[in-house]
Design a protein around this motif. Structure first.
Motif, PDB file in Angstrom:
ATOM      1  N   GLU B 101       0.843  -1.215   0.000  1.00 14.22           N
ATOM      2  CA  GLU B 101       0.000   0.000   0.000  1.00 14.22           C
ATOM      3  C   GLU B 101       0.872   1.256   0.000  1.00 14.22           C
ATOM      4  OE1 GLU B 101      -3.385   0.340   0.092  1.00 14.22           O
ATOM      5  OE2 GLU B 101      -4.237  -1.443   1.019  1.00 14.22           O
ATOM      6  N   THR B 104       2.711   1.505  -3.637  1.00 14.60           N
ATOM      7  CA  THR B 104       1.817   1.865  -4.747  1.00 14.60           C
ATOM      8  C   THR B 104       1.024   3.139  -4.441  1.00 14.60           C
ATOM      9  OG1 THR B 104       0.127   0.397  -3.863  1.00 14.60           O
ATOM     10  CG2 THR B 104       1.531  -0.504  -5.580  1.00 14.60           C
ATOM     11  N   ARG B 105       1.322   3.744  -3.308  1.00 16.43           N
ATOM     12  CA  ARG B 105       0.708   5.022  -2.920  1.00 16.43           C
ATOM     13  C   ARG B 105      -0.811   4.935  -2.751  1.00 16.43           C
ATOM     14  NH1 ARG B 105       4.611   9.230  -2.293  1.00 16.43           N
ATOM     15  NH2 ARG B 105       6.485   8.288  -3.035  1.00 16.43           N
ATOM     16  N   THR B 106      -1.273   3.775  -2.361  1.00 20.98           N
ATOM     17  CA  THR B 106      -2.719   3.622  -2.164  1.00 20.98           C
ATOM     18  C   THR B 106      -3.097   3.838  -0.700  1.00 20.98           C
ATOM     19  OG1 THR B 106      -2.324   1.248  -1.982  1.00 20.98           O
ATOM     20  CG2 THR B 106      -3.121   2.041  -4.086  1.00 20.98           C
ATOM     21  N   GLU B 108      -2.639   6.454   1.301  1.00 22.91           N
ATOM     22  CA  GLU B 108      -3.217   7.758   1.651  1.00 22.91           C
ATOM     23  C   GLU B 108      -4.714   7.827   1.328  1.00 22.91           C
ATOM     24  OE1 GLU B 108      -0.992  11.142   0.378  1.00 22.91           O
ATOM     25  OE2 GLU B 108      -2.335  12.543   1.374  1.00 22.91           O
TER      26      GLU B 108
END
Lengths: 307, 259
Positions: B101, B104-106, B108
């Protein structure tokens, strides 16, 4: 008008670094509010504080009537956020991505709402495809759809058109312009000054602290006054001196066979200037106003702050 | 509770499409099912041919046959190996689901939803612990089925349905998976590479490896009472680990410090 975002002396420290310094603002419903500032100015930190992702060090903030730090879950329910990077699950389909977030946001009609936004943003036909196969523009549109699924009252868009081709950027801008009709408060962080100029009702220039806050037109006026160019057949230095002597003129200079004059109100004072120039023997061919760009305003504010 | 389950289902849809994770999760149960069956079927004849039962096997001998003793001893070793599975599998899944997470910058957008830290971690923990427990139970049932077909001795098969095995598989294994998940969550909250998180989390198996070695060298013999103590210790330990995992997961630190 309902106040959607209110901050008073809002600050954020990271150790020794002051990322946001005593920020005070008020944004009503239905306003598109631009936040401009160089990299590291604290824009993203501000958005994160206002969407209850990180806690302020000091100061107060209320979002959609809820207090930051006390009613954070309510704030998250009423805020939509487009983060700097789309942050989508690449292995899941577009429909599954939105469905997942719609459920977490407690949307009542999940399927209907997902379909509505997928259709609205032109992604319905590709709803079953893995997001990893999408172009950057499609991903950005999907991320915007995710931010809107729960119909938030306040929408934060961090660089909404960053990295998009002109066509996709235009589509996103048009979509944001449509959203303003719904009475939401929309806060846009951007480096695209032309975009901010076109979309935003008011603009805050920000560099850890608030440098300026007003409408784009007012910011231009405050910083530069209004500038008029007199195209003359022959420009002589005495013309500039005579114009400069008028008390309503801020500055007058000769540039490339043109006389460039900054003054308070051209609508009122232009006839007097033309008359004075003609009396001095000048042959006035054309008079036009120079429109300062928001970029000029921004650069002057940020550079002044650097000095 | 609803949000926990929503997150768990999303995790499964996401994580099991990662081939590396899928391989890791599938490899261990297959290995731990096939390997004992091969060794058991080979060992019976060889040990019988040796004549006397080696002294280290005697503790496992309910019957007089040397082959059966050897098989019972080997099974007891594999019982401990079976306990590695519920620790290793969740460490892999949890490492990828949390650090994944981040990378993959998911994380936030996920943290921006009205989900609580408790719900978030519970969803991720269940997504890792349930497959590990199901894989352990499935492997056990497959081993039991395979042993019933391949092995002639009913006494050896009976070893696998003794309370010791049942307690280990159905009691200790789920508790171990919770411990594995909690450690993986704590480590994943502090590192930015899923493989590093997985490797550090894998150190949790060390006590199990030590137990296996102790038993192999005759220093300790895993019996029902020891297993009960282990289960009790895990029960208390898991509560503490879950608490610390929640404390370690600092939303603000994770959002602002990782790049």
């Amino acid at each position: 008008m309902t106040e959607m975002v209110f901050t008073h002396n809002l600050s954020k420290q990271f150790g020794e670094l002051t990322a946001v310094d005593r920020l005070s603002l008020s944004i009503p419903a239905g306003e598109v509010f631009g936040v401009l500032g160089p990299n590291g100015a604290g824009k993203t930190t501000t958005i994160r504080m206002l969407s209850a992702l990180i806690a302020p060090t000091s100061g107060q903030a209320r979002i959609a009537g809820f207090t930051v730090g006390e009613q954070d879950r309510n704030i998250r329910k009423n805020v939509g956020i487009l983060t700097e990077s789309p942050g989508l699950y690449d292995r899941l389909s577009a429909e599954r991505n939105l469905g997942f977030f719609a459920q977490l946001y407690e949307v009542e009609q999940v399927s209907a709402q997902v379909e509505r936004y997928l259709r609205m943003l032109g992604l319905w036909e590709r709803r079953h495809e893995a997001v990893g196969t999408f172009s950057k523009g499609m991903r950005q549109k999907l991320a915007i759809a995710r931010a809107l699924l729960h119909e938030p009252q306040v929408l934060f868009l961090d660089e909404p058109t960053s990295g998009l081709d002109p066509e996709a950027a235009l589509l996103v801008r048009e979509f944001v312009a449509e959203l303003r009709q719904d009475g939401r408060a929309i806060i846009i962080c951007t480096h695209n000054l032309d975009e901010a100029d076109r979309l935003c009702d008011r603009i805050a220039v920000f560099k850890a602290r608030l440098l300026a806050l007003d409408t784009p037109a007012a910011l231009r006026r405050q910083l530069y006054g209004r500038t008029v160019v007199f195209h003359l057949a022959q420009v002589e230095p005495r013309f500039a001196q005579a114009v400069q002597a008028k008390d309503f003129v801020q500055s007058a200079e000769v540039m490339d066979n043109k006389l460039v004059v900054t003054l308070d109100d051209p609508d009122v004072h232009n006839p007097a200037l033309v008359r004075a120039l003609v009396e001095l023997g000048a042959e006035v061919r054309f008079v036009g106003e120079v429109r300062r760009t928001l970029e000029d305003v921004y650069l002057r504010l940020v550079r002044n702050d650097d000095e | 509770m609803k949000k926990i389950w929503i997150l768990t289902r999303k995790e499964w849809a996401e994580v099991f499409k990662n081939r590396f994770v899928l391989f890791t999760v599938a490899f261990m149960p297959i290995l731990f099912t096939i390997l004992p069956l091969i060794i058991l079927s080979q060992a019976a004849g060889e040990i019988s041919a040796m004549g006397d039962v080696p002294p280290e096997f005697s503790a496992y001998c309910d019957s007089s046959s040397g082959g059966e003793c050897a098989q019972s001893f080997i099974l007891s070793q594999f019982l401990i190996l079976f306990l590695i599975m519920p620790v290793m599998i969740p460490a892999t899944i949890a490492s990828y689901s949390i650090v994944g997470e981040k990378t993959t910058r998911t994380l936030e957008p996920l943290l921006a939803t009205p989900i609580t830290t408790g719900e978030l971690l519970a969803g991720k923990a269940l997504a890792a612990a349930i497959p590990a427990t199901v894989a352990t139970w499935g492997s056990y049932l497959l081993l039991l089925g395979g042993a019933s077909i391949l092995l002639e001795s009913a006494a050896v098969i009976a070893v696998m349905v003794k309370p010791l095995w049942l307690l280990a598989i159905f009691g200790v294994a789920p508790l171990l998976s919770i411990a594995g998940v909690s450690v993986a969550v704590m480590i994943s909250s502090r590192v930015n590479d899923p493989r590093i998180a997985e490797q550090i989390s894998a150190l949790v198996i060390m006590p199990i490896v030590l137990l296996m070695m102790g038993q192999a060298f005759g220093y300790v013999m895993l019996d029902q009472s020891i297993l009960l103590w282990i289960a009790l210790a895990l029960l208390i330990g898991d509560a503490g680990l879950l608490y610390f995992a929640t404390q370690f997961f600092q939303r603000e630190t994770i959002l602002t410090r990782w790049k």
